[in-house]
Design a protein around this motif. Sequence first.
Motif, short mmCIF file in Angstrom:
data_model
loop_
_atom_site.label_atom_id
_atom_site.label_comp_id
_atom_site.label_asym_id
_atom_site.label_seq_id
_atom_site.Cartn_x
_atom_site.Cartn_y
_atom_site.Cartn_z
N ALA A 134 -4.15 -5.04 21.69
CA ALA A 134 -4.43 -6.28 20.96
C ALA A 134 -3.21 -7.18 20.93
O ALA A 134 -3.32 -8.42 20.98
N LEU A 135 -2.03 -6.59 20.86
CA LEU A 135 -0.79 -7.35 20.91
C LEU A 135 -0.71 -8.15 22.21
O LEU A 135 -0.38 -9.35 22.22
N VAL A 136 -1.05 -7.49 23.31
CA VAL A 136 -1.03 -8.14 24.62
C VAL A 136 -2.08 -9.26 24.66
O VAL A 136 -1.81 -10.37 25.14
N ALA A 137 -3.27 -8.97 24.17
CA ALA A 137 -4.36 -9.94 24.22
C ALA A 137 -4.05 -11.19 23.41
O ALA A 137 -4.34 -12.32 23.85
N GLY A 138 -3.46 -11.03 22.23
CA GLY A 138 -3.13 -12.18 21.40
C GLY A 138 -2.12 -13.10 22.05
O GLY A 138 -2.24 -14.33 21.99
N TYR A 139 -1.14 -12.49 22.70
CA TYR A 139 -0.13 -13.28 23.41
C TYR A 139 -0.76 -14.02 24.59
O TYR A 139 -0.56 -15.22 24.79
N ARG A 140 -1.54 -13.30 25.37
CA ARG A 140 -2.16 -13.88 26.56
C ARG A 140 -3.12 -15.01 26.20
O ARG A 140 -3.21 -16.02 26.91
N ALA A 141 -3.82 -14.88 25.08
CA ALA A 141 -4.80 -15.89 24.69
C ALA A 141 -4.15 -17.27 24.54
O ALA A 141 -4.72 -18.29 24.95
N VAL A 142 -2.96 -17.30 23.97
CA VAL A 142 -2.27 -18.58 23.77
C VAL A 142 -1.81 -19.16 25.11
O VAL A 142 -1.89 -20.38 25.33
N VAL A 163 5.00 -37.69 20.87
CA VAL A 163 3.82 -36.88 21.22
C VAL A 163 3.60 -35.88 20.09
O VAL A 163 4.45 -35.03 19.82
N PRO A 164 2.47 -35.95 19.39
CA PRO A 164 2.24 -35.04 18.27
C PRO A 164 1.98 -33.62 18.76
O PRO A 164 1.52 -33.42 19.89
N PRO A 165 2.27 -32.61 17.92
CA PRO A 165 2.01 -31.23 18.32
C PRO A 165 0.52 -30.92 18.37
O PRO A 165 -0.28 -31.55 17.67
N ALA A 166 0.16 -29.97 19.21
CA ALA A 166 -1.23 -29.52 19.26
C ALA A 166 -1.59 -28.81 17.97
O ALA A 166 -0.75 -28.16 17.34
N LYS A 167 -2.85 -28.94 17.60
CA LYS A 167 -3.36 -28.26 16.41
C LYS A 167 -4.13 -27.02 16.86
O LYS A 167 -5.13 -27.13 17.57
N VAL A 168 -3.64 -25.84 16.44
CA VAL A 168 -4.22 -24.57 16.85
C VAL A 168 -4.83 -23.89 15.64
O VAL A 168 -4.18 -23.75 14.60
N LEU A 169 -6.07 -23.44 15.78
CA LEU A 169 -6.76 -22.70 14.73
C LEU A 169 -7.02 -21.29 15.24
O LEU A 169 -7.60 -21.11 16.32
N VAL A 170 -6.58 -20.28 14.48
CA VAL A 170 -6.80 -18.88 14.83
C VAL A 170 -7.71 -18.26 13.78
O VAL A 170 -7.41 -18.30 12.58
N ALA A 173 -6.99 -12.40 11.65
CA ALA A 173 -5.55 -12.19 11.57
C ALA A 173 -5.21 -10.71 11.63
O ALA A 173 -4.39 -10.22 10.85
N GLY A 174 -5.86 -10.00 12.56
CA GLY A 174 -5.42 -8.65 12.88
C GLY A 174 -4.23 -8.74 13.82
O GLY A 174 -3.54 -9.76 13.87
N VAL A 175 -3.99 -7.70 14.58
CA VAL A 175 -2.83 -7.69 15.47
C VAL A 175 -2.92 -8.81 16.50
O VAL A 175 -1.95 -9.54 16.73
N ALA A 176 -4.08 -8.97 17.14
CA ALA A 176 -4.23 -10.02 18.15
C ALA A 176 -4.06 -11.40 17.53
O ALA A 176 -3.39 -12.27 18.09
N GLY A 177 -4.67 -11.61 16.37
CA GLY A 177 -4.58 -12.91 15.72
C GLY A 177 -3.16 -13.26 15.30
O GLY A 177 -2.70 -14.38 15.50
N LEU A 178 -2.46 -12.31 14.73
CA LEU A 178 -1.08 -12.57 14.30
C LEU A 178 -0.17 -12.84 15.50
O LEU A 178 0.72 -13.68 15.44
N GLN A 179 -0.39 -12.11 16.60
CA GLN A 179 0.40 -12.37 17.80
C GLN A 179 0.08 -13.75 18.36
O GLN A 179 0.97 -14.46 18.85
N ALA A 180 -1.19 -14.16 18.31
CA ALA A 180 -1.56 -15.49 18.76
C ALA A 180 -0.89 -16.56 17.91
O ALA A 180 -0.39 -17.57 18.42
#
Length: 375
Positions: A134-142, A163-170, A173-180
Motif C-alpha cells: 500500500a505504501l508503494v501504491a500511494g506513492y505511485r498514485a500521485v 501559478v496556483p497550486p493544484a488542489k488534491v483530495l485524498v 487515510a490508511g497507509v496508501a492514503g497517507l503516503q499519497a
Amino acid sequence: MRVAVVREVREHERRVALVPELVSRLTGAGLDVVVEENAGHWAYHPDEDYAAAGASLAQDDALDGADVVLAVQPLEPERVAKLKPGAIVISFLPVAAELDTIRAAREAGVTMFAMELVPRISRAQSMDALTSQALVAGYRAVLVAAERLPRFFPLSMTAAGTVPPAKVLVLGAGVAGLQAIATAKRLGARVEAYDVRAAAAEEIRSLGARFIELDLPPLEGAGGYAREMTEERAQLQRDLLAPHVSGADVLITTAAVPGREAPLLVQQPAVQAMQPGSVVIDLAAESGGNVEGSVPGEEQTVGQALLWGARNVPSQLPVHASRLYAANLVNLLLLMTSDGEVSVNMDDEIIAGVCVTHDGTVRHEPTRELLGEEG
C-alpha cells in the motif's frame, strides 16, 4: 530444506518474491535457496546476482522437491498439484478468486499461507505485506496523477504571473492514503483528505493536509479498518463529499478492506462536475472501486475528467515493491525456521492467522464458507 523462488507468470506482474540481498538471511538460517530462471528479470535482478548471493539457479523445474515455495501471485492449480505433501507455499492469495488453487492445495496436502491475512498486531508488523505494498501504491498514485494533470502541482511565482497550486483530495487515510498525502505535499499541492475513522484526522493534519469535517459519526472498526456503514449513511457521506470532489483538480481514492468489496465513495455526477482536465485515481478499482464506473487497468473520460482505474499498482514500481515484499516473506518464513528446519506451529497466532490450507484441510473459515460442502 529447499526454498524455491518462482518466476511470476501472471499478466502485469513484475515483482519477485525474493531479492538477492535477502538470500543470505535464508541461507544463514540453514535453508537452501533455489531460484527459477529469470525470476527477478522484471524487477532488475539478474540470475547472476542471485548466484553471487548464494542461491542456486534451477536447471529444470524449481518446484521439484521444494519444501517451501515463495511467490507473489498464487500458483496455478496444476503447479500446486505437483508439490509434495507437506510443502509450504507463501504468496498473496485472494481466496474468493482462487478457489481452484485452494482445492488443489487441499487435495495435495500442501500448506498455503496468504499474505493478505497477516494479523494487524505489533509482532507481525515486519510481515505485513498489505501495508508495504500500500505504501508503494500511494506513492505511485500521485505520480500517475501528476503526469496526467495538465497543470502544475506546486505554487509558482513568476514574472509572467502566479501559478496556483493544484488542489488534491485524498479519500481514505490508511497507509496508501497517507503516503499519497505526503507525496502530493512534497510536490507542492494543496491537499485535503477524509476518512471515516476519527483517529485519521490527527494523522492527516500531521502531514500538513486539511482534514474534511463532515459532521458524521466516526466508524472505527477492528484491526485498524473502518467498519461497514448502512447504505443510508453511505449515501449521505457521498452527498457531503460531492462539493469537495467537484472542487478538486486531483482526486485519489484509497478505501479498501481485504476480503470485502470496496466502498463506493464517489458517484459519477460528482466526477462530471469536476473542472476540465481534472484527474481521478481509483486505487480500489480491482476490489469494486471507490469511484462509480472505474475499471481496473483502464483510463476513461467522465465529463471532462480523466478516471484512472488501478490494476496491480505496486508492480509498476517493481524494484522497491519487491524489496519490501521479500522482506515480509523472509520475516514470516524465519518465524517458522529453527536450525535449518521449517515447521508449521499452529499455536502461533501469526502462523495460524495466515494459514488457508494445512494437512489436507481448509483451515480458513471464510474460505470454507466459500467452498460450501467441499470445505
